[in-house]
Write an enzyme that holds these catalytic residues in place. Structure first.
Site, short mmCIF file in Angstrom:
data_model
loop_
_atom_site.label_atom_id
_atom_site.label_comp_id
_atom_site.label_asym_id
_atom_site.label_seq_id
_atom_site.Cartn_x
_atom_site.Cartn_y
_atom_site.Cartn_z
N ARG A 62 0.84 -1.21 0.00
CA ARG A 62 0.00 0.00 0.00
C ARG A 62 0.87 1.25 0.00
O ARG A 62 0.58 2.24 -0.64
CB ARG A 62 -0.93 0.00 1.20
CG ARG A 62 -2.24 -0.73 0.98
CD ARG A 62 -2.05 -2.16 0.47
NE ARG A 62 -3.29 -2.89 0.39
CZ ARG A 62 -3.76 -3.67 1.37
NH1 ARG A 62 -3.04 -3.86 2.48
NH2 ARG A 62 -4.90 -4.29 1.22
N TYR B 136 -3.83 -5.64 15.10
CA TYR B 136 -3.71 -4.76 13.94
C TYR B 136 -3.31 -3.37 14.42
O TYR B 136 -4.04 -2.72 15.16
CB TYR B 136 -5.04 -4.70 13.17
CG TYR B 136 -5.20 -5.81 12.15
CD1 TYR B 136 -4.59 -7.04 12.33
CD2 TYR B 136 -5.95 -5.60 10.99
CE1 TYR B 136 -4.73 -8.05 11.38
CE2 TYR B 136 -6.10 -6.61 10.05
CZ TYR B 136 -5.48 -7.83 10.25
OH TYR B 136 -5.63 -8.82 9.32
N TRP C 297 -6.85 -13.81 11.49
CA TRP C 297 -7.00 -12.35 11.56
C TRP C 297 -8.43 -11.94 11.88
O TRP C 297 -8.68 -10.91 12.47
CB TRP C 297 -6.53 -11.69 10.27
CG TRP C 297 -7.41 -11.89 9.07
CD1 TRP C 297 -7.46 -12.98 8.27
CD2 TRP C 297 -8.34 -10.95 8.52
NE1 TRP C 297 -8.37 -12.80 7.26
CE2 TRP C 297 -8.93 -11.54 7.38
CE3 TRP C 297 -8.73 -9.65 8.87
CZ2 TRP C 297 -9.89 -10.91 6.60
CZ3 TRP C 297 -9.68 -9.00 8.08
CH2 TRP C 297 -10.25 -9.63 6.96
N GLU D 3 -2.55 1.23 4.35
CA GLU D 3 -3.41 2.05 3.50
C GLU D 3 -3.35 3.52 3.92
O GLU D 3 -3.33 4.42 3.09
CB GLU D 3 -4.86 1.59 3.59
CG GLU D 3 -5.16 0.30 2.85
CD GLU D 3 -5.04 -0.92 3.75
OE1 GLU D 3 -4.31 -0.84 4.77
OE2 GLU D 3 -5.66 -1.95 3.43
N ASP E 214 -6.80 -14.43 1.67
CA ASP E 214 -7.88 -13.69 2.33
C ASP E 214 -8.77 -12.97 1.32
O ASP E 214 -8.35 -12.61 0.24
CB ASP E 214 -7.31 -12.66 3.32
CG ASP E 214 -6.34 -11.69 2.65
OD1 ASP E 214 -5.54 -12.13 1.81
OD2 ASP E 214 -6.40 -10.49 2.95
N GLU E 215 -10.00 -12.81 1.74
CA GLU E 215 -10.96 -11.90 1.11
C GLU E 215 -11.16 -12.10 -0.39
O GLU E 215 -11.35 -11.13 -1.13
CB GLU E 215 -10.55 -10.44 1.40
CG GLU E 215 -10.54 -10.13 2.88
CD GLU E 215 -10.20 -8.68 3.18
OE1 GLU E 215 -11.01 -8.02 3.84
OE2 GLU E 215 -9.13 -8.21 2.76
N ASP F 173 -2.83 -0.75 12.53
CA ASP F 173 -3.26 0.37 11.68
C ASP F 173 -4.41 1.13 12.31
O ASP F 173 -4.95 2.06 11.73
CB ASP F 173 -3.64 -0.11 10.27
CG ASP F 173 -4.70 -1.21 10.27
OD1 ASP F 173 -4.93 -1.83 11.32
OD2 ASP F 173 -5.29 -1.45 9.20
N TRP G 83 -0.90 -2.81 8.44
CA TRP G 83 -1.41 -2.52 7.09
C TRP G 83 -1.23 -1.02 6.86
O TRP G 83 -1.43 -0.22 7.78
CB TRP G 83 -2.89 -2.91 6.99
CG TRP G 83 -3.11 -4.37 7.27
CD1 TRP G 83 -3.63 -4.92 8.41
CD2 TRP G 83 -2.78 -5.46 6.42
NE1 TRP G 83 -3.66 -6.28 8.30
CE2 TRP G 83 -3.14 -6.65 7.09
CE3 TRP G 83 -2.23 -5.55 5.14
CZ2 TRP G 83 -2.96 -7.91 6.53
CZ3 TRP G 83 -2.05 -6.81 4.59
CH2 TRP G 83 -2.41 -7.97 5.27
C1 ACM Z 1 -6.55 -9.18 6.15
O1 ACM Z 1 -6.60 -8.26 6.98
N1 ACM Z 1 -7.29 -9.14 5.05
C2 ACM Z 1 -5.69 -10.32 6.34
#
Ligand code: ACM
EC number: 3.2.1.52
Length: 648
Positions: A125, A378, A353, A430, A286-287, A380, A428
Site C-alpha cells: 500500500r 492490527y 486475523w 493504506e 484472504d478476502e 493500523d 497494514w
Molecule cells: C486481512 O486483513 N485481510 C488479512
C-alpha cells in the site's frame, strides 16, 4: 564508552554485531520468565571488560533459551543454542546502566512462550525502503521477535523483482498518486515505471537477499507473502490473461480454471523460494470475492471435473495445490484464516486475523495456528484519541488492549493449545504513507506484542509493563524512532468511561429496521443500557445499521411521561465506510400508533480523514410514552452507528 564495552562483550561472548537500536535500560521487555536481582553491581572500568570476566556455554537445552548470571565479578551465560546466546545479549543490553558503568547483579532463566513471534509490514500500500526495514529489524531483535512477514504484493503495488514476469515491476509496481486513499477512491490506474508522477517501487532480488541476511544475523526469518487468489488486481492488470475474462482493471481474483494461473504462481514462488530461505511461505488467501468464478467457463469446468459444488472448494483446491507445490520444495504454506473455507490441508499453517474463534477452529482442526486477530494485533488502528493522531484506518487498539491479548483461548484441550505456535502484529499501510507515521503506529504497541509472545502468561502485569514501556519509549526516541507519546496517553472516549442514567434506561426497544448482527452491541437493549461507545464502532457498544432504512427504532417508556430531551451520538470514520446520518428525525406518540414529529435535522456528508463524533437531538418539553428515532444515510451509503438513545 558503553558502546565499546558492549562491542567487547559481543566479541567475547556472542560474535554478533551490535545494532543501533535501544540503548540498554534496566527494565527488560519482554519480561524474562524468571528474574531475580542480587545485591551489588558488575562494574566495568575504562573502555573494556577483561574477557576472563565473561563466560559463555552452549548447552543444547531448549531452543532460544538462556540463563544469565551477573555477579560482582563475572557474567555467566548458558544458552540452548546460538539464538539463546543472542537473546541473552539483548537482555544484557537492556540491563546495562550506561551512565553508571554497571550492570545490576541478577540471575535470569529465560525462554520464549511461543516459537513464532511475528511482525508484518505491508509494503504494497505504501513502499518502505530497505533502511526502514532494517531499522525495524533492529527493534524486533531487541524485543526478541523472530519473524518479519513482508506483505509484498497487493492491488496497490507488486514489490518484488521476478525475472520471468518483468511487467510485475515495470508496471504493476507503479500507480497514479502516492496516497493510497486517493488512488483507491480514484481511478486505480497503474503506470509504467518512469512515468512522471508514478508512485511505487520494488525490491531487487539482491536487496531482498541482503535483508534476509541482515535479519538472519539477528535471528529473524523474513517470511514473504505473495497474495493469491485475491488482492491481485495489479497482477491481473499486467497479465489479464490470468483472470476469468481476460480484461485488465476488472478482477481481483485469479482464474482458478486456467492452468496458466498455476504456471504463473509456481514460477513466481520458485523465484521467491530462491530469494527467501524461510521454511514458511505465506500465500495470502484472504478476502477472495470468488464472484467471477461462478460465471467463468474454465472455473465451472474445473469445479465439475473435481466434483465441487461451492466456489469455496475451488479456493480450497487452489490453496491445497499450491501447498503441495511448496511441500515438494520442502516449504510450508501459511495463509490467512480464509484458507479453511472449503477445507484446509493439515500441513497448512493458519494465520488468524478475523477473530479468535477462527483460531479455535484452526487449532482444534489440527492446523498449526498463528494468532493475529485484528481486534488486538492490527496496528493500523488508533491507539489514543483520534483527534490527537494522524488519520488512520479507524478502530481503537491502545497499548493495554494489545497487552491483554491471550493467544491460547480458554477451553482448548492441550493438543489444540499446542497447535497455537505463535502470535503476530500486523501493520497494514493504506493510511500510513510515511516512515514516521509507521513507527508511531508500531511503538510501543510492538513492546506489548513481544511480551505476549515471549513471556509466561502468569507474569503479565500491565502497570509494571507500562512503567517499563515508558522507559523503553524514551530510549527508542533517543535512538531515532518516532514513538507514540505514551506519557500523554488520553485513554478511551470520555463519554464511554461512565454509565448514564436517563428515562429510557432498560426500556423496551422495537426495531422497525434491524441492526446489523455483526454490530449488535449486545442486542435489543444496546441503545438503552446506559453505556456510551468508545473511539471505535467495533468496541461492542456501538450498534450498527446498514439495512435500507438504517436506524428506525421506537423506545417504549412504559407510560406517558414528561420529557425534555432526546439525544443520540453518531460517529464517522470514512475508511471503513461509517458515516454520520444525513438526516435524523425524532417523533413521539402516546399510543404507539400516531406519531408526531418533534425534530428533524439534515446535514451534508463530507468524506474526510477525521474521526468525527456528534450528538444529535431535540430539547424542549413534551409528554409521551413512545419515542421514535430515525436516521438515514447520505450519498455515500455505508453504516450508521449509534450507542444510546438518551431520553431525559
Ligand atoms: C486481512 O486483513 N485481510 C488479512
Amino acid at each position: 564508552m558503553i558502546r565499546k564495552f558492549l562491542m567487547v562483550l559481543s566479541s567475547v561472548v556472542l560474535l554478533v554485531p551490535v545494532g543501533a537500536v535501544c540503548r540498554p535500560v534496566s527494565d527488560i521487555i519482554p519480561r524474562p520468565a524468571e528474574l531475580q536481582y542480587g545485591s551489588g553491581y558488575f562494574r566495568f572500568k575504562g573502555d573494556s571488560v577483561p574477557s576472563d570476566r565473561v563466560r559463555c556455554t552452549l548447552t543444547g537445552a531448549g531452543p532460544e533459551s538462556y540463563t544469565l548470571k551477573v555477579s560482582r565479578d563475572s557474567i555467566l551465560i548458558t544458552a540452548g543454542d546460538s539464538a539463546g546466546l543472542f537473546y541473552a545479549r539483548q537482555t544484557l543490553r537492556q540491563l546495562v546502566e550506561p551512565d553508571r558503568h554497571r550492570i545490576p547483579c541478577v540471575s535470569i532463566s529465560d525462554s520464549p512462550r511461543f516459537a513464532w513471534r511475528g511482525y508484518m509490514q505491508d509494503v504494497s500500500r505504501h513502499f518502505f525502503d530497505l533502511e526502514f526495514l532494517k531499522k525495524q529489524i533492529d527493534a524486533m531483535a531487541a524485543l526478541k521477535l523472530n519473524r518479519l512477514h513482508l506483505h509484498l504484493t497487493d492491488a496497490a503495488g507488486w514489490r518484488v523483482e521476478i525475472d520471468r514476469y518483468p511487467l510485475l515491476t515495470s508496471f504493476a509496481a507503479w500507480r497514479e498518486g502516492d496516497l493510497w486513499k486517493d488512488w483507491w477512491f480514484g481511478d486505480r490506474r497503474y503506470l509504467d515505471e518512469g512515468t512522471p508522477g508514478a508512485y511505487g517501487g520494488y525490491y531487487t532480488k539482491e536487496q531482498l537477499r541482503e535483508l534476509v541476511r541482515y535479519a538472519a544475523e539477528r535471528y529473524i526469518t523474513v517470511v514473504p507473502e505473495i497474495e493469491m487468489p485475491s488482492h491481485s488486481e495489479e497482477v491481473l492488470t499486467a497479465y489479464p490473461e490470468l483472470s476469468c475474462t481476460g480484461e485488465p482493471y476488472k478482477h481481483s481474483d485469479f482464474c482458478i480454471g486456467n492452468e496458466k494461473t498455476f504456471e504463473f504462481l509456481e514460477n513466481v514462488l520458485t523465484e521467491i523460494m530462491d530469494i527467501f530461505p524461510s521454511q514458511y511461505i505465506h500465500v495470502g488467501g484472504d478476502e477472495a470475492s470468488k464472484k467471477a468464478w461462478t460465471e467463468c467457463p474454465l472455473c465451472q469446468a474445473r469445479m465439475e471435473a473435481l466434483g465441487l459444488t461451492h466456489v469455496d472448494e475451488l479456493q480450497s483446491y487452489m490453496i491445497r495445490r499450491i501447498g503441495t507445490f511448496l511441500e515438494l520444495h520442502g516449504r510450508t504454506l501459511v495463509g490467512w484464516d480464509e484458507i479453511m473455507q472449503g477445507g484446509a490441508d493439515s500441513a497448512a499453517v493458519v494465520m488468524v486475523w478475523r477473530g479468535v474463534d477462527q483460531g479455535v477452529r484452526a487449532a482444534e482442526g489440527g492446523n498449526k495456528t498463528i494468532m493475529s486477530p485484528g481486534a488486538f494485533c492490527y496496528f493500523d488502528t488508533y491507539q489514543d484519541d483520534p483527534s490527537t493522531l494522524p488519520p488512520a484506518m479507524g478502530g481503537y487498539t491502545p497499548l493495554s488492549k494489545v497487552y491483554s491479548f491471550e493467544p491460547v483461548p480458554d477451553g482448548l484441550d492441550s493438543a489444540a493449545a499446542s497447535n497455537i505456535i505463535g502470535v503476530q502484529a500486523n501493520l497494514w499501510c493504506e493510511y500510513i504513507p510515511t516512515e514516521e507515521h509507521a513507527e508511531l503506529m508500531i511503538y510501543p504497541r510492538l513492546f506489548a506484542l513481544a511480551e505476549v509472545a515471549w513471556s509466561p502468561e502468569d507474569s503479565r502485569d500491565y502497570d509494571d509493563f507500562h512503567r517499563r514501556a515508558l522507559r523503553l519509549c524514551g530510549r527508542m526516541s533517543v535512538d531515532g524512532y518516532n514513538v507514540f507519546n505514551l506519557a500523554d496517553e488520553c485513554g478511551d472516549r470520555p463519554a464511554s468511561r461512565r454509565s448514564v442514567k436517563h428515562k429510557a434506561l432498560g426500556c423496551k426497544v422495537v426495531y422497525n429496521a434491524p441492526y446489523y448482527p455483526g454490530y449488535a452491541a449486545g442486542g435489543d437493549m444496546a441503545l438503552v443500557d446506559g453505556l456510551h461507545g468508545g473511539w471505535t464502532y467495533g468496541d461492542g457498544r456501538w450498534q450498527g445499521f446498514i439495512s435500507r432504512n438504517r436506524l428506525d427504532a421506537v423506545v417504549d417508556l412504559g407510560r406517558v411521561r414528561g420529557i425534555s430531551s432526546v439525544e443520540m451520538d453518531f460517529m464517522q470514520v470514512c475508511g471503513p465506510e461509517v458515516f454520520l446520518p444525513a438526516e435524523v428525525v425524532i417523533s413521539v406518540s402516546c399510543d404507539g400508533e400516531e406519531f408526531t414529529e418533534l425534530w428533524r435535522m439534515s446535514r451534508e456528508i463530507v468524506r474526510d480523514d477525521r474521526v468525527t463524533f456528534v450528538t444529535d437531538g431535540w430539547k424542549g418539553r413534551a409528554r409521551t410514552r413512545y419515542v421514535r428515532v430515525q436516521a438515514r444515510s447520505g450519498q455515500y451509503g455505508g453504516f450508521i452507528f449509534t450507542d444510546e438513545i438518551v431520553v431525559r
